[in-house]
Design an enzyme around this catalytic site. Structure first.
Site, PDB file in Angstrom:
ATOM      1  N   GLU A 210      -3.760 -17.053 -29.954  1.00 61.03           N
ATOM      2  CA  GLU A 210      -4.145 -18.082 -28.970  1.00 61.03           C
ATOM      3  C   GLU A 210      -2.894 -18.913 -28.721  1.00 61.03           C
ATOM      4  O   GLU A 210      -2.568 -19.802 -29.516  1.00 61.03           O
ATOM      5  CB  GLU A 210      -5.279 -18.945 -29.535  1.00 61.03           C
ATOM      6  CG  GLU A 210      -6.605 -18.213 -29.685  1.00 61.03           C
ATOM      7  CD  GLU A 210      -7.336 -18.028 -28.352  1.00 61.03           C
ATOM      8  OE1 GLU A 210      -7.055 -18.757 -27.396  1.00 61.03           O
ATOM      9  OE2 GLU A 210      -8.182 -17.119 -28.282  1.00 61.03           O
ATOM     10  N   CYS A 244      -3.289 -27.321 -25.040  1.00 61.52           N
ATOM     11  CA  CYS A 244      -2.754 -26.024 -24.600  1.00 61.52           C
ATOM     12  C   CYS A 244      -3.112 -25.702 -23.158  1.00 61.52           C
ATOM     13  O   CYS A 244      -2.367 -25.018 -22.474  1.00 61.52           O
ATOM     14  CB  CYS A 244      -3.238 -24.919 -25.522  1.00 61.52           C
ATOM     15  SG  CYS A 244      -5.022 -24.790 -25.578  1.00 61.52           S
TER      16      CYS A 244
HETATM   17  P1  NAD Z   1       3.588 -23.644 -33.815  1.00 62.56           P
HETATM   18  O1  NAD Z   1       3.629 -22.267 -33.313  1.00 62.56           O
HETATM   19  O2  NAD Z   1       4.868 -24.332 -34.101  1.00 62.56           O
HETATM   20  O3  NAD Z   1       2.731 -23.733 -35.169  1.00 62.56           O
HETATM   21  C1  NAD Z   1       1.433 -23.153 -35.301  1.00 62.56           C
HETATM   22  C2  NAD Z   1       1.197 -22.774 -36.757  1.00 62.56           C
HETATM   23  O4  NAD Z   1       2.153 -21.810 -37.130  1.00 62.56           O
HETATM   24  C3  NAD Z   1       1.328 -23.915 -37.756  1.00 62.56           C
HETATM   25  O5  NAD Z   1       0.348 -23.765 -38.754  1.00 62.56           O
HETATM   26  C4  NAD Z   1       2.713 -23.730 -38.319  1.00 62.56           C
HETATM   27  O6  NAD Z   1       2.833 -24.237 -39.645  1.00 62.56           O
HETATM   28  C5  NAD Z   1       2.833 -22.222 -38.319  1.00 62.56           C
HETATM   29  N1  NAD Z   1       4.224 -21.737 -38.277  1.00 62.56           N
HETATM   30  C6  NAD Z   1       5.317 -22.391 -37.828  1.00 62.56           C
HETATM   31  N2  NAD Z   1       6.411 -21.624 -37.956  1.00 62.56           N
HETATM   32  C7  NAD Z   1       6.002 -20.443 -38.487  1.00 62.56           C
HETATM   33  C8  NAD Z   1       6.660 -19.231 -38.860  1.00 62.56           C
HETATM   34  N3  NAD Z   1       7.971 -19.089 -38.708  1.00 62.56           N
HETATM   35  N4  NAD Z   1       5.908 -18.225 -39.350  1.00 62.56           N
HETATM   36  C9  NAD Z   1       4.577 -18.366 -39.488  1.00 62.56           C
HETATM   37  N5  NAD Z   1       3.914 -19.495 -39.181  1.00 62.56           N
HETATM   38  C10 NAD Z   1       4.594 -20.515 -38.691  1.00 62.56           C
HETATM   39  O7  NAD Z   1       2.724 -24.465 -32.738  1.00 62.56           O
HETATM   40  P2  NAD Z   1       2.400 -26.009 -32.694  1.00 62.56           P
HETATM   41  O8  NAD Z   1       3.615 -26.785 -32.306  1.00 62.56           O
HETATM   42  O9  NAD Z   1       1.683 -26.401 -33.936  1.00 62.56           O
HETATM   43  O10 NAD Z   1       1.346 -26.036 -31.489  1.00 62.56           O
HETATM   44  C11 NAD Z   1       1.711 -26.117 -30.151  1.00 62.56           C
HETATM   45  C12 NAD Z   1       1.550 -24.788 -29.452  1.00 62.56           C
HETATM   46  O11 NAD Z   1       0.273 -24.246 -29.697  1.00 62.56           O
HETATM   47  C13 NAD Z   1       1.653 -24.922 -27.944  1.00 62.56           C
HETATM   48  O12 NAD Z   1       2.392 -23.863 -27.422  1.00 62.56           O
HETATM   49  C14 NAD Z   1       0.207 -24.828 -27.482  1.00 62.56           C
HETATM   50  O13 NAD Z   1       0.046 -24.398 -26.154  1.00 62.56           O
HETATM   51  C15 NAD Z   1      -0.356 -23.867 -28.475  1.00 62.56           C
HETATM   52  N6  NAD Z   1      -1.799 -24.035 -28.590  1.00 62.56           N
HETATM   53  C16 NAD Z   1      -2.611 -23.043 -28.139  1.00 62.56           C
HETATM   54  C17 NAD Z   1      -3.985 -23.200 -28.211  1.00 62.56           C
HETATM   55  C18 NAD Z   1      -4.926 -22.144 -27.710  1.00 62.56           C
HETATM   56  O14 NAD Z   1      -6.108 -22.230 -28.050  1.00 62.56           O
HETATM   57  N7  NAD Z   1      -4.491 -21.166 -26.945  1.00 62.56           N
HETATM   58  C19 NAD Z   1      -4.516 -24.362 -28.764  1.00 62.56           C
HETATM   59  C20 NAD Z   1      -3.651 -25.335 -29.211  1.00 62.56           C
HETATM   60  C21 NAD Z   1      -2.294 -25.162 -29.133  1.00 62.56           C
END
Ligand code: NAD
Length: 457
Positions: A210, A244
């Site tokens: 997502e 998002c």
């Molecule tokens: P992110 O990708 O930085 O982090 C998401 C998760 O991944 C966190 O739990 C984080 O700890 C983990 N993570 C970070 N680096 C990682 C790595 N190298 N390997 C594995 N896991 C890792 O995203 P964010 O900043 O927390 O959220 C913002 C993003 O999420 C935006 O792009 C937004 O559009 C998207 N988002 C999508 C939805 C949806 O339902 N489609 C909902 C909310 C947010």
């Protein structure tokens, strides 16, 4: 704390014991989760206030209340969802029964972002448990106050061998990626989504991704401009744009540009007051890293409304940028903040071309009363989902899956689609032993060929 491989090993043992296969027990735990969330609303809302400055009303509307309604839906329907589904049997396999048997994957990993920490934990968790899996739920390190409240709620209902809640950053993420899971449900950025997908590919682990992206919002000359501005302002500045599916930027018809921008300004004032930075119901940016990133997207020369910032409190006013071009910094990445760029078009073809040339957006919004144009945009462009004459609300329903494709994600969930996401359907044919038609067996006979052709053509 136990290490991740120990937690997963205990969960696998628990899964193998068959305890999660009992549908009555699944339902009981969902009801207990519902009650625990209700009992802990003040603590959850307090966490959301500390992490994101959310008001209680917004927290209930967009997180806890929304999660409770998905939970009620699942509690109401779980018995039906978990039943084997009878399907037709083709004539060639006559005298047998065919059915799809919903089966859990096993031990699943759910990884979360920080922007809707309660909703994005509880929603997939409910579905994973309803489908009979054990779950490792990894929360984002950026929402520590809400995380504590979520963990308290979940561990009051589930033992860690059924659902384990983990916090942590890079080290925990790396370890999780090296651990084998039976399904990975990831919500987050495109960049991390790619890493998760790559790592899942090593074990051919199925995934839901997502993700996000730049969701366009088109306003044409036939739209109800006042209502469009009102709804866009609501959706864009909710949670300070850290949503998002927030409308990322506006594409408006040249003819209505001035009227729309004037209405947007009016609406910001009406909804957030003269001084939004002092409005207690207007939240904050999650952390300094994102605050600095968003400020870097604001071209001061293009600000036509808002623009005030407060680094100490991590607040940025609802800010409108006008005269924006494709080359501006604000158009190079998902904004994920309270900055609304306005672009203008003369021909609808320009809009379609631009959107198609870029990543498939998670959402697309069109404000219009022109049925032909609505049809052209909704059928002629690829995007995850969206609204006509509104924003965001297409995800607030259990009756349609929510998700993107390509750069905005893989798969979808909500309502029945959530149960399906965490379920593998075994297709089973149960054949009668009373009769055994001979024609499939060797040695083949010419006389049987006619019969085979009757069945298969
Ligand atoms: P992110 O990708 O930085 O982090 C998401 C998760 O991944 C966190 O739990 C984080 O700890 C983990 N993570 C970070 N680096 C990682 C790595 N190298 N390997 C594995 N896991 C890792 O995203 P964010 O900043 O927390 O959220 C913002 C993003 O999420 C935006 O792009 C937004 O559009 C998207 N988002 C999508 C939805 C949806 O339902 N489609 C909902 C909310 C947010």
């Amino acid at each position: 704390m136990e290490n991740i491989s120990e937690i997963v090993a205990r969960q696998r043992e628990y899964f193998e014991s068959g305890k999660t296969l009992n549908v009555k027990e699944r339902k009981r735990s969902l009801v207990a989760l519902y009650n625990a969330i209700k009992a802990n609303l003040p603590a959850l809302h307090e966490g959301l206030k500390k992490d994101l400055g959310k008001s209680d009303t917004e927290s209930y509307m967009c997180e806890t209340g929304f999660a409770l309604s998905e939970l009620s839906y699942m509690i109401k329907h779980i018995n039906k969802f978990a039943k084997p589904q009878k399907v037709k049997t083709p004539l060639a396999q006559a005298i047998s029964k065919s059915y799809r048997l919903p089966s859990p994957y096993g031990t699943v990993l759910i990884m979360n972002p920080w922007n809707y920490p309660v909703l994005l934990s509880i929603d997939p968790l409910v579905a994973a448990v309803a489908a009979g899996n054990t779950v490792v739920l990894k929360l984002s390190e950026y929402s520590p106050n809400t995380n504590e409240a979520i963990k308290k709620v979940i561990s009051s209902v589930f033992p860690p061998e059924h659902v384990a809640v983990l916090f942590g950053g890079l080290q925990v993420n790396t370890e999780l990626m090296q651990t084998g899971f039976d399904y990975i449900f990831f919500t987050g950025s495109k960049m991390v989504g790619k890493l998760v997908y790559q790592s899942a590919a090593q074990r051919l682990t199925p995934v839901t991704l997502e993700l996000g992206g730049k969701s366009p919002c088109i306003v044409d000359e036939s739209a109800n401009i006042r209502l469009a501005a009102k709804r866009i302002v609501f959706g864009k500045f909710l949670n300070l744009g850290q949503t998002c599916v927030a409308p990322d930027y506006i594409f408006c018809a040249e003819k209505i540009h001035d009227e729309l921008v004037a209405e947007i300004k009016k609406q910001i004032k009406t909804q957030f007051g003269e001084n939004p930075l002092e409005n207690p119901a207007y939240g904050k940016i999650i952390n300094e890293k994102h605050y600095v990133r968003i400020c870097g997207l604001i071209d001061e020369n293009k600000v036509v409304y808002g623009g005030k910032k407060d680094q100490e409190r991590l607040k940025i006013e609802p800010t409108v940028l006008d005269g924006v071009t494709y080359d501006d910094a604000v158009m190079q990445e998902e904004i994920f903040g309270p900055v609304l760029p306005v672009l203008t078009y003369r021909e609808e073809g320009e809009v379609i071309k631009y959107i198609k040339e870029n990543d498939a957006p998670l959402a697309l919004y069109i404000f219009s009363s022109d049925k032909q144009r609505i049809k052209k945009f909704t059928t002629g462009i690829g995007f995850g989902g969206g609204c006509v004459n509104d924003v965001i609300i297409h995800l607030a329903t259990p009756y349609m899956p929510f998700g993107g494709f390509g750069a905005s994600g893989i798969g979808g969930y909500h309502g029945k689609a959530s149960f399906d996401t965490f379920t593998h359907y075994k297709s089973i044919v149960n054949k009668s032993t009373a009769i055994d038609l001979p024609m499939r067996y060797q040695p083949y006979k010419k006389s049987n060929e006619k019969l085979i052709k009757k069945f298969l053509h």
